[in-house]
Design a protein around this motif. Structure first.
Motif, mmCIF file in Angstrom:
data_model
loop_
_atom_site.group_PDB
_atom_site.id
_atom_site.type_symbol
_atom_site.label_atom_id
_atom_site.label_comp_id
_atom_site.label_asym_id
_atom_site.label_seq_id
_atom_site.Cartn_x
_atom_site.Cartn_y
_atom_site.Cartn_z
ATOM 1 N N LEU A 51 117.151 21.402 29.808
ATOM 2 C CA LEU A 51 116.109 21.303 28.780
ATOM 3 C C LEU A 51 116.466 22.103 27.537
ATOM 4 O O LEU A 51 116.106 21.721 26.421
ATOM 5 C CB LEU A 51 114.766 21.785 29.342
ATOM 6 C CG LEU A 51 114.077 20.861 30.355
ATOM 7 C CD1 LEU A 51 112.801 21.513 30.877
ATOM 8 C CD2 LEU A 51 113.767 19.503 29.744
ATOM 9 N N LYS A 52 117.182 23.195 27.727
ATOM 10 C CA LYS A 52 117.523 24.043 26.569
ATOM 11 C C LYS A 52 118.474 23.333 25.605
ATOM 12 O O LYS A 52 118.644 23.759 24.458
ATOM 13 C CB LYS A 52 118.125 25.381 27.023
ATOM 14 C CG LYS A 52 119.462 25.275 27.727
ATOM 15 C CD LYS A 52 119.945 26.645 28.171
ATOM 16 C CE LYS A 52 121.300 26.553 28.878
ATOM 17 N NZ LYS A 52 121.756 27.872 29.359
ATOM 18 N N GLU A 238 118.948 12.362 25.514
ATOM 19 C CA GLU A 238 117.885 13.241 25.993
ATOM 20 C C GLU A 238 116.988 12.576 27.026
ATOM 21 O O GLU A 238 116.324 13.262 27.801
ATOM 22 C CB GLU A 238 117.074 13.746 24.792
ATOM 23 C CG GLU A 238 117.926 14.602 23.874
ATOM 24 C CD GLU A 238 117.134 15.313 22.783
ATOM 25 O OE1 GLU A 238 115.889 15.288 22.806
ATOM 26 O OE2 GLU A 238 117.782 15.905 21.899
ATOM 27 N N ASN A 239 116.959 11.247 27.056
ATOM 28 C CA ASN A 239 116.181 10.576 28.099
ATOM 29 C C ASN A 239 116.643 10.996 29.487
ATOM 30 O O ASN A 239 115.841 11.139 30.414
ATOM 31 C CB ASN A 239 116.311 9.047 27.980
ATOM 32 C CG ASN A 239 115.345 8.461 26.975
ATOM 33 O OD1 ASN A 239 114.458 9.141 26.475
ATOM 34 N ND2 ASN A 239 115.528 7.185 26.662
ATOM 35 N N ARG A 240 117.953 11.183 29.625
ATOM 36 C CA ARG A 240 118.510 11.593 30.916
ATOM 37 C C ARG A 240 117.961 12.956 31.327
ATOM 38 O O ARG A 240 117.544 13.160 32.471
ATOM 39 C CB ARG A 240 120.033 11.619 30.794
ATOM 40 C CG ARG A 240 120.754 12.033 32.030
ATOM 41 C CD ARG A 240 122.265 11.876 31.853
ATOM 42 N NE ARG A 240 122.951 12.554 32.941
ATOM 43 C CZ ARG A 240 123.042 12.062 34.161
ATOM 44 N NH1 ARG A 240 122.489 10.917 34.450
ATOM 45 N NH2 ARG A 240 123.689 12.725 35.103
ATOM 46 N N THR A 241 117.918 13.873 30.388
ATOM 47 C CA THR A 241 117.392 15.213 30.658
ATOM 48 C C THR A 241 115.902 15.148 30.981
ATOM 49 O O THR A 241 115.425 15.775 31.944
ATOM 50 C CB THR A 241 117.614 16.111 29.423
ATOM 51 O OG1 THR A 241 118.997 16.074 29.062
ATOM 52 C CG2 THR A 241 117.200 17.543 29.705
ATOM 53 N N LEU A 242 115.149 14.397 30.188
ATOM 54 C CA LEU A 242 113.702 14.318 30.375
ATOM 55 C C LEU A 242 113.346 13.694 31.724
ATOM 56 O O LEU A 242 112.422 14.157 32.400
ATOM 57 C CB LEU A 242 113.075 13.502 29.235
ATOM 58 C CG LEU A 242 113.237 14.083 27.822
ATOM 59 C CD1 LEU A 242 112.731 13.100 26.778
ATOM 60 C CD2 LEU A 242 112.515 15.418 27.683
ATOM 61 N N VAL A 243 114.084 12.670 32.124
ATOM 62 C CA VAL A 243 113.773 12.002 33.390
ATOM 63 C C VAL A 243 114.212 12.837 34.581
ATOM 64 O O VAL A 243 113.509 12.912 35.594
ATOM 65 C CB VAL A 243 114.400 10.594 33.420
ATOM 66 C CG1 VAL A 243 114.317 9.975 34.812
ATOM 67 C CG2 VAL A 243 113.695 9.694 32.412
ATOM 68 N N LYS A 244 115.383 13.482 34.474
ATOM 69 C CA LYS A 244 115.864 14.292 35.608
ATOM 70 C C LYS A 244 114.882 15.417 35.902
ATOM 71 O O LYS A 244 114.486 15.632 37.056
ATOM 72 C CB LYS A 244 117.253 14.848 35.308
ATOM 73 C CG LYS A 244 117.881 15.550 36.510
ATOM 74 C CD LYS A 244 119.384 15.404 36.531
ATOM 75 C CE LYS A 244 119.969 15.841 37.855
ATOM 76 N NZ LYS A 244 121.388 15.519 37.992
ATOM 77 N N ARG A 245 114.448 16.143 34.859
ATOM 78 C CA ARG A 245 113.491 17.219 35.079
ATOM 79 C C ARG A 245 112.101 16.643 35.393
ATOM 80 O O ARG A 245 111.364 17.187 36.214
ATOM 81 C CB ARG A 245 113.430 18.117 33.836
ATOM 82 C CG ARG A 245 112.398 19.231 33.913
ATOM 83 C CD ARG A 245 112.624 20.171 35.111
ATOM 84 N NE ARG A 245 111.579 21.173 35.175
ATOM 85 C CZ ARG A 245 111.674 22.386 34.625
ATOM 86 N NH1 ARG A 245 112.775 22.731 33.972
ATOM 87 N NH2 ARG A 245 110.679 23.236 34.727
#
Length: 565
Positions: A51-52, A238-245
């Motif tokens: 996320l950072k 960033e979709n990858r980061t948002l969905v993983k978290r």
């Protein structure tokens, strides 16, 4: 249609990147190599999204103007209305922004159009009802509004300021309003992959950067993951980061409604994108497809356990009803296609009928596009001859661009490259169908219209162990833009008669030389299997069975073993 199997040859792991230091599995390293990373840091960022690493939200167009106007409305205690859409992206966008504004002491009214009576987005009918009901001073359109120039002019004449947070393709004239936060209005924007709830998340981040408050935005990533996966936008950037978290946040969510929905859906943590796409998302979508999405919104926002249980049961029941309606329409559409479709001539399929429920036409179009490997548009006409349709595409064919070439035959249209909606008069449908099929024929080659089974890598059963599975899971989340790898194994035999499970599926016990694996072949109980030995195309995933974790094989296709070339 029979698919052509395309097995990609393995690449050489050389060049400037030291693959052995990054990945302990050659097969997975080759899959990463194909993604075109330039540096080791890019690969590590992909394997371990953080996320950072999210970018400054003010890089999105018009973000500063939107934030300034929203904070001014909160300070002046203006009447704010959040105007959403009835799909999962729209409903999660509403819920996320409503909770954030509540954190600032701003109590916004929430408005959803009625799909059957008012249609999509800022239609004149829905705007009229919204203004009459809430008398907004600031209206924030979520997951709609980019193509609503005339309706926004009318709102401005009534003294209503408008902000648009949307990801749909813009048409020639953009609305004149306070701010349009839509990356697609800027061809140079790197954020075209965001859906509306992702854009709303960036807005909430921008609000918190501008005026920090005690508000846990990270825990709201459950909403972002739901909307992003359900809207089938690319899971890259960033979709990858948002969905993983976000998938982690779904698994530990404190929302009573989401907990109950997970329960009735039969989903068990950990949460995978397929759980969202095939179980949670369809239930959240069901109410908006058949009537109004209000109950889906209430389910996400309620803190009452009893209400949550009732709403989850209601959405589960609506989803079953939606499936029944969809099956009836698909069967009727398939019957019409069988009489009219000529594979050698028709590069697209347009099918229509009176009284087909508009809420399920997108799903029917998706099934037709998949079955026939053609762009498909399904239209239902009402008694007055007004038709509402949904289209789904195949790779290489931009639906919205094609519809723009038929604009004189249709009343209105909008959507994305792969999915679109339209309104059309019954008297124009035959001319439209002929023109649309002609455009598809011009743009799509015979090869484009041949379904392909693109296989990522050949593996032997001896390689399929928990170490391999662990590296495979580092590639999650899977979905549009980051498909789950499809593997291939040759000369496989069945060591027991296939067993039918769940009426439609086959459970297989397979052997390749001295190595054995269990597998499931979905929706193939009615199909005859070819003579053995087989080549199989399959995916893998972790699965818990009798308290133990195991590697599960999911067979996608079987053919009689072909000689190795």
């Amino acid at each position: 249609m029979q698919s052509r199997w395309i097995i990609l040859p393995p690449e050489q792991l050389n060049g400037p990147i030291s693959w052995s230091e990054i990945c302990g599995c050659d097969c997975i390293a080759r899959l990463l190599l194909r993604k075109g990373f330039a540096t080791t840091n890019e690969i590590r960022a992909f394997l371990q999204p953080r996320l950072k690493s999210l970018s400054d939200p003010f890089l999105l167009p018009n973000m500063e103007a939107a934030v300034t106007r929203i904070l001014a409305a909160i300070d002046r205690r203006e009447r704010i209305v959040l105007f959403g859409d009835y799909d999962v992206d729209g409903v999660t966008s509403l819920a996320l922004l409503a909770e954030t504004l509540r954190g600032y002491g701003g109590a916004a009214d929430l408005f959803l159009p009625m799909r059957m009576e008012e249609g999509y987005g800022l239609s004149r009918e829905s705007v009229e009802r919204c203004v009459e009901q809430f008398h907004p001073q600031l209206l924030i359109a979520l997951d709609c509004g980019t193509s609503s120039a005339a309706e926004i002019v009318d709102l401005r004449k009534r003294g209503v300021d408008v902000i648009v947070l949307d990801h749909h393709e813009p048409k020639a004239a953009l609305p004149d309003c306070v701010a349009i936060v839509n990356p697609k209005i800027d061809p140079a924007s790197p954020f075209h992959y965001l859906c509306s709830v992702g854009i709303v998340f960036k807005l909430c981040h921008a609000l918190l950067k501008t005026r920090p408050i005690d508000f846990d935005l990270k825990s709201r990533l459950d909403l972002v993951a739901l909307g992003t996966v359900a809207d089938i936008v690319p899971l890259r950037g960033e979709n990858r980061t948002l969905v993983k978290r976000g998938a982690i946040e779904i698994a530990r969510t404190k929302r009573p409604g989401l907990k109950k929905l997970i329960e009735v859906s039969g989903v068990k943590p950990p949460i995978f994108t397929e759980d969202i796409g095939y179980r949670l998302g369809p239930r959240l979508n069901a109410a908006g497809r058949l009537s109004t999405a209000e109950k889906s919104l209430r389910l996400l926002l309620t803190q009452d356990e009893a209400e949550a249980a009732g709403l989850a049961e209601f959405l589960d029941k609506q989803n079953r009803e939606r499936q029944d309606v969809e099956k009836r329409i698909f069967a009727a559409a398939a019957e019409k296609i069988a009489k009219e479709f000529e594979p050698s001539r028709h590069a697209a399929i347009i099918v229509y009928e009176r009284d087909w429920h508009p809420g399920v036409l997108g799903i029917v179009a998706s099934r037709i596009a998949h079955k026939f490997h053609r762009p498909a548009i399904v239209i239902g006409f009402d008694e007055s001859g007004v038709g509402k349709g949904s289209g789904r595409s195949i790779e290489g064919f931009n639906l919205v661009a094609a519809l723009s070439r038929c604009a004189d035959k249709i009343d209105k249209y909008g959507g994305h490259e792969m999915a679109a909606g339209l309104t059309i008069q019954e008297k124009n449908v035959d001319l439209f169908a002929e023109q649309f099929r002609q455009i598809a024929r011009e743009l799509l080659s015979d090869e484009d219209l041949q379904p392909r089974l693109q296989i990522d890598h050949e593996v032997d059963f001896c390689e399929l162990n928990f170490d391999f599975l662990g590296w495979h899971e580092m590639l999650q989340p899977f979905g549009n833009g980051n498909p789950q790898p499809l593997f291939f194994a040759r000369e496989v035999e069945s060591v027991a008669a296939p067993r039918v499970v769940g009426e439609k599926h086959l459970q297989l016990r397979l052997r390749q030389r001295s190595y054995h694996h269990r597998a499931i072949f979905f929706n193939c109980a009615a199909n005859a299997l070819p003579p053995q030995p087989w080549d199989i195309a399959f995916r893998i995933r972790p699965d818990e069975y009798e308290g133990k974790m195991r590697l599960e094989m999911r067979v996608e296709a079987v053919r009689e073993s072909a000689p190795e070339t």
